[in-house]
Enzyme design. Structure first.
Site, short mmCIF file in Angstrom:
data_model
loop_
_atom_site.label_atom_id
_atom_site.label_comp_id
_atom_site.label_asym_id
_atom_site.label_seq_id
_atom_site.Cartn_x
_atom_site.Cartn_y
_atom_site.Cartn_z
N ASP A 1 38.52 23.95 28.50
CA ASP A 1 37.85 23.61 29.32
C ASP A 1 36.21 23.01 29.22
OD1 ASP A 1 36.56 25.86 29.30
OD2 ASP A 1 37.69 26.53 32.38
N ASP B 1 36.90 35.29 40.64
CA ASP B 1 38.26 34.97 41.94
C ASP B 1 39.14 34.46 41.39
OD1 ASP B 1 37.19 32.89 40.80
OD2 ASP B 1 35.97 31.16 42.09
N HIS C 1 40.47 32.51 39.15
CA HIS C 1 40.55 31.35 37.82
C HIS C 1 40.55 31.20 36.88
CE1 HIS C 1 36.35 30.63 37.61
NE2 HIS C 1 36.88 30.28 36.71
N GLU D 1 39.69 26.44 40.21
CA GLU D 1 39.38 27.46 40.94
C GLU D 1 40.60 27.72 42.24
OE1 GLU D 1 36.52 29.09 40.75
OE2 GLU D 1 34.88 27.37 40.09
C1 GLP Z 1 34.67 30.24 32.81
C2 GLP Z 1 35.27 29.73 32.41
C3 GLP Z 1 36.81 30.77 32.77
C4 GLP Z 1 36.86 31.88 32.36
C5 GLP Z 1 35.75 32.45 32.92
C6 GLP Z 1 35.25 33.68 32.56
O1 GLP Z 1 34.54 30.15 34.77
N1 GLP Z 1 35.84 27.83 32.49
O2 GLP Z 1 37.50 29.72 31.56
O3 GLP Z 1 37.88 32.72 32.05
O4 GLP Z 1 34.27 32.08 33.34
O5 GLP Z 1 34.60 34.13 32.26
P1 GLP Z 1 34.05 35.43 31.77
O6 GLP Z 1 34.77 35.53 30.90
O7 GLP Z 1 32.44 35.21 31.17
O8 GLP Z 1 34.11 36.47 32.81
#
Ligand code: GLP
Length: 263
Positions: free
Chosen positions: A72, A141, A143, A148
């Site tokens: 992403d 959440d 995702h 989302e």
């Molecule tokens: C963002 C990214 C996700 C990632 C998520 C969790 O929303 N788009 O791909 O998994 O953050 O991030 P973190 O690993 O910092 O908790």
């Protein structure tokens, strides 16, 4: 779905890195037949990238014949912004290994036509024969990538409007100011991830316990989009003990028992 429970973040990251490295080495990639790796951003995979870099520095693995597709990217922040996912990937992984820049694919959140950018990304994945191993993290959440709650469980690469939960969670990277967090992103769809031959998620920390409960102990639901991996033929979730805080005792024991020969 396999669930690998490790005591802490470092052990989780090492297990995941060993799995990724083994997959690439066993594949024996060549320029004609590269290994195609899906890459996440976020704090969760930093340890995994660090361990892969160590393996590269130790001469155990090369990424010369690895092609990557990132999950992403935010919409409309400059590519060289310190919090763009382009910047993240080069800072935390690509600039430390021998990957060829032309083999790196990251969605362009500044494309004039975002829909066309998404469609072309799917075409580029198809052109290399699909993704062998999609690595990923999980949002609090549940995702996956930026899919989302409420996203289609069969969706492909698309423009996503970020939820308040995610904007607040990601504001820690933007001076804790939610106004500075981009409100939209481009993301591969759950269908894109499901089409990969294998999927490997890392999930750590108590703040992910609610998500892990729904992904592993709950039903498949678009409310927790990573739960779709329950239906993938080869999905692995590697987590630390803190992330298991809300799993049922039976589930926790079951996966420790089932994987006891694989630690
Ligand atoms: C963002 C990214 C996700 C990632 C998520 C969790 O929303 N788009 O791909 O998994 O953050 O991030 P973190 O690993 O910092 O908790």
């Amino acid at each position: 779905m396999r669930v690998i429970i490790r005591p802490d973040y470092d052990e989780m990251s090492k297990w995941a890195a060993n799995y990724v490295a083994k997959s690439i080495l066993e594949f024996k990639p060549t320029p004609e037949s590269p290994f195609v790796l899906g890459c996440p951003t976020g704090s969760s995979p930093i340890g995994l990238y660090r361990e892969l870099i160590k393996k590269y520095e130790a001469g155990e693995i090369s990424f010369q014949n690895v092609v990557t597709f990132n999950m992403d990217e935010y919409v409309r922040i400059p590519e060289d912004h310190p919090e763009s996912y382009h910047s993240f990937m080069w800072k935390n992984f690509f600039s430390h290994i021998d990957i060829k820049p032309e083999n790196v694919h990251i969605l362009n959140g500044n494309a004039d036509d975002l829909e066309a950018e998404c469609a072309n990304y799917e075409k580029a994945i198809a052109a290399v024969g699909g993704i062998h191993l999609f690595m990923g993290g999980v949002g609090p959440d549940g995702h996956l990538a930026f899919n989302e709650p409420g996203s289609s469980l069969n969706g492909l690469t698309h423009v996503e409007t970020l939820t308040t939960d995610t904007i607040i969670a990601n504001s820690r990277f933007f001076d804790n100011d939610i106004n500075l967090v981009p409100k939209k992103a481009l993301t591969v769809g759950i269908g894109t991830v499901m089409a990969a031959k294998e999927v490997l998620l890392v999930c750590n920390g108590h703040h992910k316990a609610r998500a892990l409960k729904h992904i592993v102990d709950g039903n498949v639901s678009h409310k927790w989009t990573a739960s779709m991996l329950q239906t993938h033929p080869a999905a692995i979730v590697v987590c630390d003990e803190a992330a298991c805080d809300e799993l049922s005792v039976g589930t926790f024991k079951y996966f420790l028992d089932k994987e006891r020969d694989n630690f």
